[in-house]
Write an enzyme that holds these catalytic residues in place. Structure first.
Site, mmCIF file in Angstrom:
data_model
loop_
_atom_site.group_PDB
_atom_site.id
_atom_site.type_symbol
_atom_site.label_atom_id
_atom_site.label_comp_id
_atom_site.label_asym_id
_atom_site.label_seq_id
_atom_site.Cartn_x
_atom_site.Cartn_y
_atom_site.Cartn_z
ATOM 1 N N LYS A 35 58.714 43.051 53.733
ATOM 2 C CA LYS A 35 59.701 42.038 54.893
ATOM 3 C C LYS A 35 59.539 42.970 56.531
ATOM 4 O O LYS A 35 59.670 44.587 56.432
ATOM 5 C CB LYS A 35 61.169 42.745 54.027
ATOM 6 C CG LYS A 35 62.322 42.211 55.164
ATOM 7 C CD LYS A 35 62.936 42.417 54.986
ATOM 8 C CE LYS A 35 64.260 44.202 55.234
ATOM 9 N NZ LYS A 35 63.824 43.935 56.954
ATOM 10 N N GLU B 244 58.432 56.838 52.417
ATOM 11 C CA GLU B 244 58.292 57.877 53.908
ATOM 12 C C GLU B 244 59.519 57.820 55.128
ATOM 13 O O GLU B 244 59.926 57.016 55.981
ATOM 14 C CB GLU B 244 56.761 57.442 54.808
ATOM 15 C CG GLU B 244 55.650 57.021 54.404
ATOM 16 C CD GLU B 244 54.935 58.235 53.885
ATOM 17 O OE1 GLU B 244 55.360 59.446 54.436
ATOM 18 O OE2 GLU B 244 54.081 57.995 53.246
ATOM 19 N N CYS C 161 58.346 59.121 63.662
ATOM 20 C CA CYS C 161 59.362 60.284 62.380
ATOM 21 C C CYS C 161 58.956 61.652 62.162
ATOM 22 O O CYS C 161 59.365 62.528 61.779
ATOM 23 C CB CYS C 161 59.038 59.208 60.678
ATOM 24 S SG CYS C 161 56.951 58.981 60.614
ATOM 25 N N GLU D 6 67.654 63.664 63.026
ATOM 26 C CA GLU D 6 66.365 63.196 63.408
ATOM 27 C C GLU D 6 67.164 61.754 64.425
ATOM 28 O O GLU D 6 68.034 61.082 64.032
ATOM 29 C CB GLU D 6 65.763 62.736 62.426
ATOM 30 C CG GLU D 6 64.799 61.664 63.221
ATOM 31 C CD GLU D 6 64.166 60.669 62.002
ATOM 32 O OE1 GLU D 6 64.594 60.345 61.140
ATOM 33 O OE2 GLU D 6 62.956 60.799 61.749
#
Lengths: 488, 294, 304
Positions: free
Chosen positions: A193, A267, A301, A398
């Site tokens: 997806k 991840e 990331c 983040e």
């Protein structure tokens, strides 16, 4: 004849627009799911818009998946796994993957253009990084398919079955390649997806896979939002989940599958420290800092979002950094000279703006490029905050945008402690000319990737993945194989 | 003639290199098959577990920094010390329902397993590390680093071997650990702590608690400073409980079903399971004229 | 000499990471310069050229021809600028000076026992004095690479400082590092610092007399030295890559680099030069292509 006088005091030379042509690409108005080798209309009959974030205009419609579509895809993947893919000689599997790698290379330009249109990243990056790396990933893992016994001595590796793969919007095609290539090389079939805002290159990949003659059902792609992802995660026919995305969703996935035997690799997020010592090659460090946080608009990331500067060089480094930021060209992702493109979506734009406002409210010192900004679309100026405290939210959370939090440090111990003082552990950077210091730092930083005197380098042969809340498992390299294998 | 009175052993727990009683003051009385009490065994509390994790975290830095050769020697030393105390362990195992033959076998296997993993301490890195041929001018290598603090839920049926078989690979890899001993067969675990204490193993690298899984499993799962869990009982509900409790800090949960009496558990992949792969990049300067074609 | 500025310890010059430099260099080369910015760039390039002849067989006739070209690059194309300077041996300075009189084109003389620099300093001083007497506007001196490699940085520094003193207010001093003999980029950086602190108005990569000439990474390293000096002192230093730059495309990438490292202020021939002999003709071909829309032939541009 009188000679033209070149103005000698104030020369104002700017780059004219250099747009990449989008005339050679083929985009359909509407994209269906890719199930069992065919394009299938969504059972809901519904489609959602894929938006070009640089213009806020619709590019194409994409099928909205639901549990029925997922079920169909999983069944197709199961059938393909049982009847074709798991029983095919590994060397033949390899040939399909090599073929896919080659086809991506042949169509690299089309993929690059669509990637930039759909996701907002500069064409230079999709052309020079995303697409070539995606092809290289297929090429690398193709070669592993018939050599797995050498990767795991005494272990008799076997494929797992059907892998459910959910990928993020920051590197759409590249993440698809990171997921599909090793899964297929190891003999699994997949249901993938793509992210809701960036489905188009995945669908172009589906067309390419059709062209490659890969057996039906080996790769299935279902589009949609997080609900479709959840359907994949909880589907009984899935043996393995591979997810790249936020730490919050990663935890949700862990929770969903706790009761099952599904294997999982995650991840997740990061808040990497990029550490510059006074003896570093400063001008290259500045490049590394810029590449670390402004590459792909900071939607990375492993972005070096926390800069630690040794106090003695703070002023000069910040000055150089500011000068460098001023040279970054923000704007049309399709312009070949654009360095920083569009923020991927309106909601992400709002999130980042929220952090910038927060930083101002916290009383941090802000510097933003004085660059010209496009009128439409979602753009954010490259931003840096100085005088940031370790306890500031800008240094802890983040942001996933072009926002750098700068802190200073005095000693090696201090910076190691601060760098590791985070629940994340994906990546880190170290800049110093002294070899023994590098090895001290690289062994003490609790992070899965450490870049010394460089930053944000990627390669199919190089394992990628994090410590602690940045996830588990590795993608890339020999280490990336074990996620898609089981052992006696 | 009066018979000599035996000295009965008070079983304690092992935290940070010392032998405290549980801070809770509680105890329980596991029984063997003959319905004989095995003693007043410490019923460790969540606070004991917390203290053990603190001790393990403190010991982790020093232990992971030790040279692989040194770790190897210390594991080998454990085997030496255990060999010297065979009879004590055989007696305890028999007290916990083993036949003499089985007890001897279990002690032998435990000693051999320590020797086996002692030998791996300075070798597994070479098996699982790699130099990666990246397509740019960088030196790129992936090496292993220990995950950190590992909680081991020791096998319920195997008092000594179950503990040794997983402790050994986990500390061989530079981790520190907190072991929850077999609930019903706890005797050898505390005696094994005495072996550890005599083997130059720094205090805190291995901590051993006795008590009830039903009390401590969720604590193990939810403790934010525990990086990984090794679970070996194969009970599905317990595993789910651990997994669900561990989500907040994304612990690495590893579950094993090896037959401990065979060599299948003797493999370096268990060491590898409690390692993180760290990949390091560094530029390689290219000087045009100086080619390596000598 | 810039007396007010503290002379740094050259053994501790800033470090350079070569791979990082190459990565940055390659980014300049991905800049796509189109349309009006290209034309503007090409005209700037012409105006920044030091048209050069440095051969044992140079004659008065040859120098005169080159000087004419310096002022009439391609008269078919109206409004072209002149080049910045002509660059010759000291024996030809008087000839060149007369030939470019009144055009604004400067005359540069190579000096100090160019290209090797392997003579006593007195010879180098005489060489320079002669060029100045002949009317040179610019002196392109070479540094003593042998002494550099012996670690005698003060010797190298003093030579430059003394030549600078000779130049006085008459001539601007370009200091040639001969980077191909200097070694790594760390050395290029150190030699740049020595030259700048000793009084160079310009730093220049190469003599053009050895195989290895200017490159983007080497020039980038020197530009960073100029930038650091400017950040510290506010004084601008010029840059001259020389040798090996023969295409318009490459020259434009140099301009991109100068713009992005030092800023638009450096984009004039006061602060940036190309030492080149064949570059001008390639630029002319490109300008004609931009003007007419068709690709050009070398037969229509004069070779001098």
């Amino acid at each position: 004849m009188s000679k033209k006088k070149i103005e000698t005091e104030k020369m104002n030379w700017e780059y004219a627009a250099a747009p990449e042509s989008a005339s050679h690409i083929q985009l359909k108005e509407k994209y269906d799911h890719f199930i069992n080798g065919k394009f299938e209309k969504p059972s809901s009959g519904k489609y959602f818009d894929s938006i070009n974030p640089a213009t806020a205009k619709k590019i194409a419609a994409v099928a909205e998946g639901n549990s029925k579509d997922v079920d169909k895809a999983v069944k197709a993947a199961r059938k393909a796994y049982d009847n074709v893919w798991s029983v095919m000689p590994a060397s033949e599997r390899a040939k399909y993957l090599f073929r896919i790698a080659r086809l991506i290379q042949e169509k690299a330009r089309e993929f690059a253009v669509i990637e930039s249109l759909d996701g907002g990243k500069p064409i230079r990056e999709s052309r020079d990084i995303d697409i070539p790396l995606a092809a290289a990933h297929f090429f690398y893992y193709a070669g592993w398919a018939d050599k797995l016994d050498y990767a795991f001595p005494n272990r008799k590796p076997k494929s797992i079955g059907v892998a459910g793969q959910i990928i993020p919007w920051n590197f759409p095609l590249l993440m698809a390649a990171w997921k599909i290539a090793p899964a297929l090389a190891c003999g699994n079939t997949v249901v993938l997806k793509p992210a809701e805002t960036t489905s188009l290159t995945a669908m172009k990949l589906a067309e390419l896979i059709q062209e490659s003659g890969l057996p039906d059902g080996v790769v299935n792609i279902v589009t949609g939002d997080g609900k479709v992802g959840a359907e994949i995660v909880s589907h009984d026919g899935i043996d393995k989940i591979a997810f790249t995305g936020s730490t919050d969703v990663g935890k949700l996935i862990q929770k969903t599958i706790a009761k099952t035997d599904k294997k999982v690799t995650l991840e997740l997020g990061g808040k990497a420290a990029n550490i510059v010592f006074e003896d570093a090659p400063l001008d290259q460090a500045v490049e590394g800092i810029v590449n670390g946080i402004y590459f792909n608009q900071g939607h990375v990331c492993c972005a070096g979002s926390r800069l630690f500067v040794q106090e003695s060089i703070k002023d000069i480094l910040i000055k150089k950094l500011q000068d460098r930021i001023e040279t970054l060209i923000v704007g049309d992702p399709m312009d070949k000279n654009t360095d920083v493109g569009a923020i991927n979506s309106k909601s992400q734009w709002e999130t980042i703006q929220g952090y910038i406002e927060l930083g101002k409210k916290e009383g941090l010192e802000i510097f933003q490029s004085s660059c010209k900004m496009p009128k439409d679309g979602y753009f954010i100026k490259p931003t840096l905050f100085t005088k940031v405290a370790q306890s500031s939210r800008l240094a802890k959370e983040e942001i996933f945008g072009p926002v750098l939090a700068v802190q200073t440090f005095r000693t090696v111990d201090e910076v190691i402690e601060k760098a590791n003082n985070t629940p994340y552990g994906l990546s880190a950077g170290v800049w110093t000319d002294k070899g023994s210091k590098i090895f001290n730092l690289t062994s003490r930083l609790r992070a899965g990737i450490v870049w010394a005197n460089t930053y944000n380098q990627f390669d199919p042969t190089s394992p990628f993945g994090g410590y602690k809340e940045s996830g588990f498992g590795r993608e890339g390299g020999l280490h990336g194989l074990s996620a898609y294998l089981k052992f006696d | 003639m009066s018979e000599r009175i035996n000295i009965l052993k008070t079983y304690k727990i092992y935290i940070g290199g010392s032998f405290p009683r549980t801070e809770s003051g509680r105890f329980y009385n596991p029984m063997n098959a003959k319905k004989e009490s095995l003693g007043n065994i410490c019923l460790s509390s969540r606070k004991d577990f917390r203290n053990a994790v603190v001790a393990a975290r403190k010991a982790f830095g020093d232990w992971s920094d030790r040279t692989a050769f040194n770790r190897s020697q210390i594991l080998y030393r454990m085997a030496e010390v255990l060999e010297g105390r065979r009879e004590q362990f055989i007696a305890e195992l028999m007290q916990q329902d083993s036949s003499r033959k089985d007890a001897e076998k279990e002690v032998n296997l435990s000693i051999d397993r320590l020797v086996y993993f002692a030998g791996w301490c300075d070798k597994y890195q070479q098996i699982f590390s790699s130099v990666n041929p990246v397509a740019s001018s960088h030196f790129n290598f992936s090496a292993l680093e220990p995950t950190g603090v590992v909680a081991i839920v020791a096998n319920k049926d195997s008092s000594l071997l179950g503990l040794v078989s997983y402790m050994a690979p986990i500390i061989a890899g530079g981790n520190s650990c907190v072991i929850l001993a077999s609930e019903n067969k706890p005797l050898c675990s505390i005696s094994f702590a005495e072996v550890l204490n005599a083997s130059d193993l720094p205090g805190g690298v291995v901590n051993i608690l006795t008590g009830k899984k039903s009390e401590l499993l969720s604590q193990i799962g939810s403790h934010m400073d525990v990086n990984a869990v090794c679970y070996t009982d194969g009970i599905k509900d317990e595993l789910i409980q651990l997994k669900e409790a561990s989500i907040d800090n994304l612990k690495r949960i590893k579950s094993y079903m090896y037959d401990l009496t065979t060599v299948e558990v003797e493999n370096p992949y268990i060491i590898n399971d409690f390692q993180e792969v760290k990949t390091t990049w560094h530029p390689i300067e290219v000087i045009g004229a100086a080619k390596a074609s000598y | 000499m810039k007396n007010s500025i503290q002379i740094p310890d050259f053994s501790r010059s800033p470090k350079v990471d070569q791979v990082g430099i190459i990565e940055r260099a390659s980014r300049f080369q991905t800049r796509s310069i189109k349309n009006e910015s290209k034309i503007q760039a090409l005209e700037m390039v012409l105006n920044m050229i030091d048209l050069t002849t440095l051969e044992g067989k140079d004659t008065i006739e040859k120098v005169n021809q080159m000087c004419y070209k310096a002022q009439h690059l391609h008269d078919d194309y109206p409004g072209l600028p002149t080049v910045a300077a002509v660059c010759v041996y000291s024996a030809m300075v008087a000839t060149a000076k007369a030939a470019v009189k009144g055009s604004g084109v400067k005359v540069a003389s190579v000096s100090t026992a160019f290209p090797s620099g392997q003579t006593p300093f007195s010879t180098k001083a005489d060489d320079t004095k002669f060029a100045l007497d002949q009317g040179a506007d610019e002196i392109d001196m070479v540094i003593s690479r042998g002494k550099y490699h012996q670690g005698e940085y003060n010797f190298v520094f003093d030579e430059i400082a003394k030549i600078k003193e000779l130049c006085g207010n008459q001539a601007r001093l370009k200091v040639i590092l001969e980077t191909g003999e200097i070694g790594t980029l760390d050395d290029v950086r150190r030699a740049s610092d020595i030259a700048i602190y000793a009084g160079a108005d310009f730093i220049k990569t190469s003599t053009g007399k050895i195989g290895s000439a200017a490159s983007i990474p080497v020039t980038l390293t020197m530009l960073y030295a100029i930038k650091d000096y400017y950040l510290k002192t506010g004084t601008m230093i010029g840059m001259k890559p020389a040798g090996g730059i023969s295409t318009s495309k490459l020259a434009i990438h140099y301009l991109v680099m100068v713009k992005e490292i030092l800023g638009n202020a450096w984009l004039t021939n006061k602060w940036f030069r190309f030492g080149a002999s064949s570059l001008a003709n390639d630029v002319l071909l490109q300008l004609e292509k931009q003007r007419t829309g068709g690709y050009q032939s070398k037969d229509y541009i004069s070779i001098d």
